[in-house]
Every structure is written in C-alpha cells, then in structure tokens.
Design a protein around this motif. Structure first.
Motif, short mmCIF file in Angstrom:
data_model
loop_
_atom_site.label_atom_id
_atom_site.label_comp_id
_atom_site.label_asym_id
_atom_site.label_seq_id
_atom_site.Cartn_x
_atom_site.Cartn_y
_atom_site.Cartn_z
N ASP A 94 -1.09 10.19 -5.90
CA ASP A 94 -2.01 9.26 -5.23
C ASP A 94 -3.16 10.01 -4.55
N ILE A 104 0.84 -1.19 0.00
CA ILE A 104 0.00 0.00 0.00
C ILE A 104 0.87 1.25 0.00
N GLU A 105 1.98 1.15 0.75
CA GLU A 105 2.83 2.33 0.85
C GLU A 105 3.52 2.67 -0.47
N SER A 139 -1.33 6.72 2.63
CA SER A 139 -1.27 5.70 3.67
C SER A 139 -1.06 6.33 5.04
N ASN A 140 -0.80 7.62 5.02
CA ASN A 140 -0.62 8.37 6.25
C ASN A 140 -1.98 8.64 6.92
N ILE A 165 -5.63 10.54 5.69
CA ILE A 165 -6.93 9.88 5.58
C ILE A 165 -7.98 10.69 6.33
N TRP A 171 2.22 2.15 -3.51
CA TRP A 171 1.24 2.72 -4.41
C TRP A 171 0.67 4.02 -3.88
N PHE A 172 0.47 4.10 -2.58
CA PHE A 172 -0.11 5.29 -1.98
C PHE A 172 0.82 5.89 -0.93
#
Ligand code: ATP
Ligand code: MG
Lengths: 343, 225
Positions: free
Chosen positions: B196, B2-3, B10-11, B15, B5-6
C-alpha cells in the motif's frame, strides 16, 4: 542613390560553386521604383540582400548615398540598416507580438518616449489603413493585412529606401494590386526609393519606372520599363514582356499551327509595336493602298505602361514580295517597330 | 475499510512521513529544475548560434558542447550519480539527502534540457531572424526578443517535459539515499513489502506529474497567439 559596383557572391554547395551574383553593377537613383525580375534561382534575393548587406559580397562595393556599406563597422552598419526598410514574401512578423508591438519593435532604440512611440505607431498603422487591428495578433490577419503591417514596421525608422523581396508573391492578384497601390502611394508621399524583386512582369508593369532583368547571377538587360516593353532585346526579356501582354497566347497559337496564323508563300505575319497611339491602323491602310498589299489585322492590343500607351498589332500581309518589303520599310520609317513572325 | 486496504498508510505517522517525502521531492525537483533551466538555456542558445547555419558559426564550441551532451546523455542516471559522488561531496558538502541529490540531478538534466531548447530554437522561422537583422538588431537582441520570445510556448512545453523527467530521476535518486518519494517507495514499499505504501507513493508522483502538466498546459495556452 544606390550603387552596386561589380558585386559578386559565390556559394559553395555539394554540387560545386553557385555563382548567385556574378559581377553585377547597378545604379538606382534616389526616388525611383526599381524592379528586378528573373526566374527562380537567378540571384535576385542575393542581390537585393546586398543592398543592406544581409549578404556580404565576396567582391565589389555597395554604395548607399555615397557610403560604402562593406567598409562600415558592425555598429555603423546596424544604424544604417535602420534607414533601409525591408519587406519579405512571407511577411516575417513576430507571432508573439500584437500588430502595434510589431510596428513598435524597431523603435525600441529610437530614443523616443513611450507616448511618442505610441503616436508614431498609430500614425503608421493609419498610413497602411490598419488602425483597427492594433491589438490583434498576426495570425488573426490575412496575408495582405500582414504585408501592410510589415510595411508599417519597415517604415518605422523613417527609411529612405524600401527593399521588397517578392512582397506580393504570396498574395492573390487583387491583394497584390492593393499592396502595389499602397507602395505607389508611399513612394509619392514619402519620396521613398523602392527596390522590388518579382518574377511577375505584371508587377513591374504596374509600379516600376526602371527594370533590370536577371538571369544566372547576371543582369542581362536594364532600362526604363516603357523602353523594355517597347523593345525587349534579350530572349528572356521578350518572354517576360510577352507574359504580361497577351502576345504570349498569340505566339502559342502560332506555334500550335492555328489556321489563321499560317502563311501562304505570298503572305507574311508581322508584329507591329508602336509607341503612343501613333495611328498605326491608319498607317496600315495607307501602305495597303500605296503598295497594293492586303493587310489583315489578326490581333491588336494597347497597354498603358508608366502612364504611356504602347500598342501592338499582329497583321497578315498578302502581296508581291517586293511590295511587301517596301510596305514594311515604310511602316518602319514611321517609327513603328516591325518584326516578321512568319513568312 | 481503509485499514484493510491501507494497513500501513492509515497510520498518521506514515502519512506525515509521506508528506515530508513529498516536500523533499518537490524541493529537489524545483531546485534542480531552476538551476538546470538556467544553464540548459544558455547551452541551448550557444548550440543554436554556433551551429554551421547559426548566427555566429563556431565549429569548436559547437563540437565541444555537442559531444559533451551526447556523452552525458548516454550515461544511465544511476551510474552518473555514483560517478559524481566525489564531485558532489566537493560541491555540496554531502553526497546524500536532498542536497546530495541536486548536483547529479542538475548534471543529468542540463544536457536533456539544452537539447530540447536547441531543437525549439532551431524551429524559429529564419525569416524572422533575417527581418530583425535587416532592422538593425544585434545578436543579443535577436536571441532575446526574437528567438527566445517567439518560442515561449515551446520553451514552456519542453520545461514541463523536463520537470516530469526530473520527477522520475528524483525517484531514482531516492534509491541511492536522496530521500523523497522514491526513497519512501523503496524503504517501505520494496524493502518492507508494504504494497500500500508503494501504491500511495506512486499516486503522489502521478499527482505531481499531473499538476505540472496542467500548469504547463495553462501557461502554453496563455502565451500562444
Ligand atoms: N545561403 C546560401 N547557400 C547556398 N546557396 C545559396 C544560398 N543562398 C542562395 N543560394 C543559391 O544562389 C542562387 C541564387 O539564389 P537567390 O535566392 O538569390 O535566387 P532568387 O532569384 O531570389 O530565386 P527565388 O525567385 O527562388 O527566390 C540559387 O542557386 C541558390 O540556390
Ligand atoms: Mg528570392
């Protein structure tokens, strides 16, 4: 009683003024079924819409039971309209309401309680034989059923007059019959005055007592349906009458030069119209003997109009011309209408 | 995974920010939708009945409304926002943030919605209106019980289109400091090159649009007979 006095309505259009209704006067007695017939554009809808003032005449007065509708204030007019039911060619039901809600719609302001309304709607639905469809929606119904709902709705406020603008024109012949039968039944049981517009003479023949024929915004002829059928005067009336008796097909045979319809110099083709069954055939054989003419019955029909029979014969007469004249005179004297179609 | 790609999304703080912006967008869209529907409906009805073939033809009122709508609809929304800033300040007390966005959103949406309502109402079968007149209905009764009631499915349909349209306008308003998902996309996605964040805010907008369309579809189905 409905009385239209010299009513006129002119519409402005791009191609000039259209005199939709041109100085028409008409009296419709309480409790009659009055037919109004004419071709498309004759002004029938405009005229019938004047009876509840959906169309305001430019000139003239509209008297309903002695009250001039053109003089009423809007509030009074709306009250009056509740006592004049109207049904239409395309039924005009609310698609978003159930059948029961459609019929209840005009009762919102009647002052009846909810349960009284339900009771009344149920009674109306059973009157038009649609009790089982109460919770259906209009687009789940056939055309004939929709028109029955429209009739129930039109009767909700116990009107004394029912206006029908081509109420059967969107229906097949069989459904037309059943709607006309329903209207007849309502007329008999509720004593309704019914004004109906149509372009089919057969509808007039089935149901109406009086008829007016309309052309170019004017009424060209009117009277008892039986009399109009027995002796139409205006050309357009003859056409309408012929269209429902089988005379039209005979006329076209004559026009097409069909052999049987052709006349030698000593022959005449005559059309006899006789009221009730006044033994026209016996009359023919009598004159045939008396004046030494040959009579050949080419075609014959008996219609029942307003409960009374109306006979028509087409006869080819052959003989000396003086004899033929006398023969025809004698037939005429026996109260039979004679028209020489071809000689 | 995930990190890779985003990297930014991912933080947890991002979010949280994204959800906050989503809520802002929803508030802006719903508030301005409600106000616009109310006024748009009125304008649409007035347009319909004052038309030359309407229940109460009135050339003057019709022309004023008609021309105003045409003019407003031809102004690009970004320019409309800027032109309206003084008026927005006057009415809302501020020209930025969620509150500052609502006024221009409403002004931009009423003409759009009123036109759609006008076209929906003009499709109501004239025979129905005639039948109600023959039954002795008043104009107000005809408007409510016949024109509006019979058009409920269509009104729902154009309302959903309008909301979707509003979601788009709201994103645009974000560009001039309105907050919401548009603002999020510009601040992080565009100005800070966080691709992202851009994609995630887009996904959020698409999600909102599909929810609206889905709900609309259900209501239309329920109200169509
Ligand atoms: N609102 C209107 N504006 C302009 N012209 C009209 C209007 N209503 C009717 N007319 C015109 O008036 C004439 C008579 O129309 P009307 O509807 O009364 O005829 P009709 O006999 O009912 O015909 P149909 O059998 O086709 O229904 C037609 O020429 C029609 O075009
Ligand atoms: Mg007509």
């Amino acid at each position: 009683m409905i009385e239209l006095n010299h009513v006129t309505k002119t519409f402005a259009s791009k191609s000039g003024n259209v005199h939709a209704v041109n100085d028409v006067s008409l009296t419709i007695d309480t409790g009659t079924i009055f037919g109004l017939i004419g071709y498309s554009g004759a002004g029938k809808s405009t005229l019938i819409r004047m009876i509840n003032l959906l169309e305001k005449p430019d000139r003239g007065s509209v008297m309903v039971d002695g009250e001039d509708l053109t003089k009423l204030r809007n509030v009074e007019l709306r009250k009056k309209r509740q006592k004049i039911g109207m049904i239409f060619q395309h039924f005009n039901l609310m698609e978003a309401l159930t059948i029961q809600q459609n019929v209840a719609f005009p009762l919102r302001k009647s002052g009846l309680t909810k349960s009284q309304i339900t009771q009344k709607v149920n009674a109306l639905l059973s009157l038009v034989e649609l009790s089982d469809k109460a919770d259906s929606y209009p687009n789940q119904l056939s055309g004939g059923q929709k028109q029955r709902v429209a009739i129930a709705r039109a009767l909700a406020n116990d009107p004394t007059i029912l206006l029908c603008d081509e109420a059967t024109s969107a229906l097949d012949p069989q459904t037309t019959e059943s709607i006309l039968a329903l209207l007849k039944k309502l007329h008999a049981s509720l004593g309704l005055t019914i004004v109906l517009i149509t372009h089919q003479m057969s509808v007039i023949k089935t149901i109406a007592k009086k008829v007016a024929i309309m052309e170019n915004g004017r009424i060209v002829e009117q009277g008892d349906v039986y009399d109009i059928f027995a002796s139409p005067k205006a050309q357009i009336t003859k056409k309408f009458v012929d269209s429902t008796t089988q005379m039209a097909s005979i006329t076209s045979l004559i026009d097409a030069g069909y052999e049987l319809m052709q006349c030698d110099p000593n022959e005449q083709l005559i059309q006899l119209t006789y009221i009730a069954d006044s033994a026209a055939q016996a009359l023919i054989s009598k004159v045939s003997r008396q004046f030494d003419v040959d009579c050949n019955i080419v075609f014959g029909t008996v219609e029942v109009i307003d409960g009374k029979p109306l006979g028509q014969l087409i006869v080819k007469v052959n003989g000396k011309s003086a004899d033929m004249v006398e023969a025809i005179d004698t037939i005429r004297q026996a109260n039979v209408k004679v028209e020489v179609i071809r000689s | 995974m995930i990190e890779t790609w985003f990297p930014h999304m991912s933080n947890p703080r991002m979010i949280e920010e994204l959800l906050g912006c989503t809520v802002d967008t929803i508030i802006m869209v719903l508030t301005s939708a409600l106000i616009s529907f109310l006024f748009g409906l009125i304008v649409g009805v007035v347009l319909t009945i004052t038309r030359s073939d309407g229940l109460h033809p009135n050339k003057l009122i019709f022309n004023i409304l008609d021309k105003t709508i045409n003019i407003l609809r031809s102004i690009p929304f970004l320019i409309l926002i800027m032109i309206l800033i003084p008026a927005t300040r006057l009415i809302m007390g501020t020209s930025i943030g969620v509150n500052g966005a609502i006024f221009p959103l409403v002004i931009g949406t009423i003409p759009f919605y009123a036109r759609q309502i006008e076209s929906v109402l003009s499709e109501v079968d004239h025979g129905l209106i005639e039948a109600s007149e023959a039954m002795g209905c008043t104009t107000v009764e005809i408007i409510i019980h016949v024109m509006l009631h019979e058009s409920i499915p269509s009104i729902v349909r154009v309302s959903m289109i309008t909301i979707v349209n509003l979601i788009g306008l709201t994103a645009m308003a974000g560009a001039v400091g309105a907050g919401g998902l548009g603002d999020f996309a510009i601040r992080y996605g565009y100005q800070n090159y966080q691709t992202d964040s851009l994609w995630v805010s887009l996904a959020m907008i698409l999600l909102l649009v599909s929810i609206v369309q889905c709900v609309g579809g259900i209501i239309v189905k329920k109200t169509t007979h």
